[in-house]
Design a protein around this motif. Structure first.
Motif, PDB file in Angstrom:
ATOM      1  N   ASP A   4     -16.860  33.329  -3.010  1.00  0.00           N
ATOM      2  CA  ASP A   4     -16.358  31.977  -2.801  1.00  0.00           C
ATOM      3  C   ASP A   4     -16.859  31.038  -3.888  1.00  0.00           C
ATOM      4  O   ASP A   4     -16.076  30.365  -4.556  1.00  0.00           O
ATOM      5  CB  ASP A   4     -16.784  31.466  -1.425  1.00  0.00           C
ATOM      6  N   ASP A  20     -16.164  26.367  -1.534  1.00  0.00           N
ATOM      7  CA  ASP A  20     -15.227  25.537  -0.774  1.00  0.00           C
ATOM      8  C   ASP A  20     -14.399  26.337   0.233  1.00  0.00           C
ATOM      9  O   ASP A  20     -13.410  25.835   0.760  1.00  0.00           O
ATOM     10  CB  ASP A  20     -14.281  24.807  -1.731  1.00  0.00           C
ATOM     11  N   SER A  52     -12.339  28.608  -0.195  1.00  0.00           N
ATOM     12  CA  SER A  52     -10.973  28.920  -0.620  1.00  0.00           C
ATOM     13  C   SER A  52     -10.651  30.389  -0.352  1.00  0.00           C
ATOM     14  O   SER A  52      -9.510  30.744  -0.048  1.00  0.00           O
ATOM     15  CB  SER A  52     -10.781  28.592  -2.097  1.00  0.00           C
ATOM     16  N   ASP A  96     -14.046  21.867   2.793  1.00  0.00           N
ATOM     17  CA  ASP A  96     -13.178  23.028   2.580  1.00  0.00           C
ATOM     18  C   ASP A  96     -12.029  22.665   1.655  1.00  0.00           C
ATOM     19  O   ASP A  96     -11.467  21.564   1.732  1.00  0.00           O
ATOM     20  CB  ASP A  96     -12.617  23.508   3.921  1.00  0.00           C
ATOM     21  N   SER A  97     -11.659  23.601   0.811  1.00  0.00           N
ATOM     22  CA  SER A  97     -10.577  23.372  -0.139  1.00  0.00           C
ATOM     23  C   SER A  97      -9.235  23.245   0.570  1.00  0.00           C
ATOM     24  O   SER A  97      -9.044  23.717   1.693  1.00  0.00           O
ATOM     25  CB  SER A  97     -10.510  24.520  -1.146  1.00  0.00           C
ATOM     26  N   ASN A 115      -6.519  24.439  -1.027  1.00  0.00           N
ATOM     27  CA  ASN A 115      -5.714  25.536  -1.561  1.00  0.00           C
ATOM     28  C   ASN A 115      -6.637  26.639  -2.071  1.00  0.00           C
ATOM     29  O   ASN A 115      -7.861  26.480  -2.106  1.00  0.00           O
ATOM     30  CB  ASN A 115      -4.766  25.048  -2.667  1.00  0.00           C
ATOM     31  N   ALA A 116      -6.015  27.731  -2.485  1.00  0.00           N
ATOM     32  CA  ALA A 116      -6.746  28.867  -3.051  1.00  0.00           C
ATOM     33  C   ALA A 116      -5.963  29.372  -4.256  1.00  0.00           C
ATOM     34  O   ALA A 116      -4.800  29.000  -4.458  1.00  0.00           O
ATOM     35  CB  ALA A 116      -6.918  29.971  -2.008  1.00  0.00           C
TER      36      ALA A 116
END
Length: 327
Positions: free
Chosen positions: A63, A70, A72, A145-146, A148-149
């Motif tokens: 991660d 984040d 992702s 937390d993101s 997107n990834a």
């Protein structure tokens, strides 16, 4: 390799060390039982399947190196986004996502919408180490937390089992992580297993020679040949060190003896710039523990500075699950 290096240089501008918003006891007033809940779930996971906690510990590495810590890597694919779970270094390798799901479910019951999935990864990694005999430490929390990834980013940044110490040093340096950090954090392989897929080239075609890696101790190579013959199901797994359920310095003792499972591990002993640390940690477990904790804290501070949220479900951004159900 040149293209990857250019990408990493670009990435360094996007991922920086940001510590101002991260602090111990971040959830002391908003979710005081957060850390005890995470540890309780990790204890249950350890009892159910000892390997699972080692798998969860790896999440912090997979991660944090990819656009910061984040969460992702926990996002599932969507019609418009290829997530990181099927990235080259993750597919058929990372596992035990359900443990994080269980942690999140418990936390949402107690303090909904408060504890981020990114922080869960950090706490769970610490607990995986502590519950298997390794050091315990105070984690710094407060991540978001993101939204997107990126499978592409994961493919470009994460090293393969074929990586050598020189490439790993270069990778860590770009994130302000030292050679000492690299060797200490490689000690995460003190627990857990890896697939035959990751060592077939070492056993049968090292560097395209059609021969095994000469650095593998002969008796250990015979053991690996039995575990991973040419016609093996390459998802069969082998122990990363001689004490795969105990977090200790056996991993380094094995490297000194030529019994490293992965090429990326064994080269830490054969490469001159990393060899000294391997030898040192093989004889001084307390020092290894100290340097490992420092490395995990530094790794956990990698942040992208991008907008984020506290996901209700670690697999999807907020509101997305409802949108997908409507489609």
């Amino acid at each position: 390799m040149a293209m990857i290096s250019l990408f990493l240089i670009f990435l360094l501008h996007a991922v920086t060390v940001v510590t101002a918003d991260l602090r111990p006891g971040f959830y002391r007033s908003t979710c005081p039982d957060a850390e005890s809940i995470v540890r309780a779930v990790m204890k249950r996971a350890l009892i159910r399947e000892p390997r699972s906690v080692a798998s969860v510990m790896r999440f912090q590495f997979h991660d944090c190196f990819v656009n910061g810590c984040d969460a992702s890597m926990l996002l599932d694919d969507t019609p418009t986004m290829l997530g990181e779970k099927l990235a080259l270094s993750n597919i058929n390798s990372l596992r035990s996502y359900e443990v994080i799901d269980e942690v999140k479910e418990e936390l949402e019951k107690t303090c909904p919408g408060v504890v981020s999935c990114a922080d869960i990864i950090i706490m769970a990694a610490r607990d995986a180490v502590a519950l298997t005999g390794g050091p315990d430490w105070e984690v710094r929390l407060g991540r978001l937390d993101s939204l997107n990834a990126s499978q592409e980013d994961s493919n470009n940044i994460m090293p393969s089992p074929r990586a050598n110490a020189s490439a790993l040093i270069d990778l860590f340096k770009r994130f302000n992580l030292s050679i000492k950090d690299l060797v200490a954090l490689s000690g995460s392989h003190s627990i857990g297993q890896a697939r035959c897929f990751s060592i077939m080239f070492r056993l049968y075609n090292q560097s395209g020679s059609g021969k095994p890696d000469p650095t593998i101790e002969p008796c250990f190579r015979q053991k690996l040949n039995k575990l991973c013959p040419l016609n093996v199901d390459q998802n069969i797994t082998g122990d990363l060190d001689a004490t795969p359920r105990l977090f200790d310095n056996q991993y380094f003792k094995d490297l000194v003896a030529g019994r490293g499972f992965l090429n990326s591990d064994q080269t830490l002993f054969t490469f001159p710039y990393t060899r000294g640390y391997v030898q040192l940690y093989s004889t001084d477990q307390s020092l290894f523990f100290k340097d490992f904790v420092n490395g995990m804290l530094k790794l956990g501070e990698l942040q992208s500075g991008r907008p984020g949220e506290v996901r209700k479900n670690c697999r999807v951004v907020n509101g997305q699950s409802d949108d997908l159900m409507l489609e």
